[in-house]
Design an enzyme around this catalytic site. Sequence first.
Site, short mmCIF file in Angstrom:
data_model
loop_
_atom_site.label_atom_id
_atom_site.label_comp_id
_atom_site.label_asym_id
_atom_site.label_seq_id
_atom_site.Cartn_x
_atom_site.Cartn_y
_atom_site.Cartn_z
N ASP A 288 0.87 -1.18 0.00
CA ASP A 288 0.00 0.00 0.00
C ASP A 288 0.90 1.23 0.00
O ASP A 288 1.60 1.50 0.99
CB ASP A 288 -0.89 -0.03 1.24
CG ASP A 288 -1.91 1.10 1.27
OD1 ASP A 288 -1.72 2.10 0.54
OD2 ASP A 288 -2.90 0.99 2.03
N HIS A 289 0.87 1.98 -1.11
CA HIS A 289 1.80 3.10 -1.26
C HIS A 289 1.47 4.27 -0.34
O HIS A 289 2.25 5.21 -0.21
CB HIS A 289 1.83 3.58 -2.71
CG HIS A 289 3.21 3.87 -3.20
ND1 HIS A 289 4.18 4.44 -2.42
CD2 HIS A 289 3.79 3.67 -4.42
CE1 HIS A 289 5.29 4.60 -3.10
NE2 HIS A 289 5.10 4.13 -4.33
N ARG A 290 0.30 4.25 0.30
CA ARG A 290 0.02 5.27 1.32
C ARG A 290 0.86 5.03 2.56
O ARG A 290 1.22 5.97 3.28
CB ARG A 290 -1.46 5.23 1.71
CG ARG A 290 -2.44 5.54 0.60
CD ARG A 290 -3.86 5.32 1.08
NE ARG A 290 -4.09 3.95 1.53
CZ ARG A 290 -5.21 3.50 2.07
NH1 ARG A 290 -6.23 4.33 2.25
NH2 ARG A 290 -5.34 2.24 2.44
#
Length: 457
Positions: free
Chosen positions: A427-429
């Site tokens: 998850d790039h967040r």
Amino acid sequence: MIKTITLPDLGEGLTESDLVGWTVAVGDTIELNQVVAEVETAKALVQLPSPYAGVVAELLVPAGATVPVGAPLLTITVDVPAAVDDAVPVVDEPDVVEPDAAEPAAAPERTAVLVGYGPLVEASSRPRRRARSAAWTAAHAVEEVAALVAGRPIGPRVLPPVRKLAHDLGVDLNRVAGTGKDGLITREDVLHVVSGDRSTPVVAREAAVRPPAPASRPSVPASAPRERRTPVTGVRKQTAAAMVASAFTAPHASTSVTVDVTPTLELLEHFRADRAMAGHRLTILTLVAKAVTIALGRNPSLNARWDEAAGEIVEHAYVNLCIAAATPRGLLVPSIKDAERLRLPELADAIDSLTEAARAGTTTPADLTGGTITITNIGVFGVDTGTPILVPGQAAILAIGTIRRQPWEFQDEIALRHVMTLSVSFDHRLVDGAEAAHFLTDVAGILARPGSVLSLV
């Protein structure tokens, strides 16, 4: 007296279940706590016991239907003393007298059962199965005639004990032709399928009721269906919803690395030869799982979740390690709680126990919740690499590719080595590309040089 049994609350906030099938039929005499049906929630396969001994009067829900919690499932004719009646958590209905009911027997001696579940149980000998009524036989004959007219296949004839045996052995009754009277599937039929002696597919049974193919299309076999429709229920329904939510909520990214795991395989053989490891099923998955728990200590961002409501990133101080398991019911992802605390033999036992329970359909809802990171072993299918979708609420999922022996640079020369590709989706967040790369190279480094990590065992 007629008692109506409803679908109980199975916990974990579940509001409905799919009725997989009945293990009893109308007219069957059943015992207290005998399994009468199997239901599939979004998390597990559950067997429902009867809180009464008596005779099945009516099955109110067809197999395959989705049933809300509290909805009536079946009715049972019971003979319950008035003193016990008020304590039973089921719905009363008016008394009915069946035309072929036998003379009431003398009240048998009774003994107590589990507190809070059902009435008192008879301590006398096991009740005999009551002969099915003429009305029941006629009703089923009408159903079969209707099926023949409509061109539908007739379901397998099987008694509840044989149905349970087939379930325990993993035999699909729709693929078995019965050798008993009127096509009844017997215990021997099921055992023959398991032993590999004989397996008669249901196609033969379907061909008998399906109308012949049109003369204009002779190339299409009469028994070959043009399409097959499967209701989206249970695990498949939950998995689909979760994957869609994950794909459109978490911004996915992925990276991969190929590593020489020859030293890890050599270490694995050493462990297997060690008498201290006897009784523990160590595999490459066990060592990868251990490497992941070690690497997460150095890269905590991959062991985290995004709290949308609070606007916070929550990093876990523990590792609930999920192992994706392909089962007949679909993909299940049970988790090993506090996996970072387990030594290698304990981790091997936990993985083995969890995956076996998933395939047997006995995984509990608690095992299917609370995971913090997932490993999926796509290498068992001969696949080198992939980009798996995140389990909702998790920051990363690691895919293990198949191990191949191929030319590889080793000590400034070309040699045949065992190599494997590791892929991580994240998850790039929560995770930056550099953090994902550090985690992946840490796992790869441990597998390439396992002896350098003393905490591995």
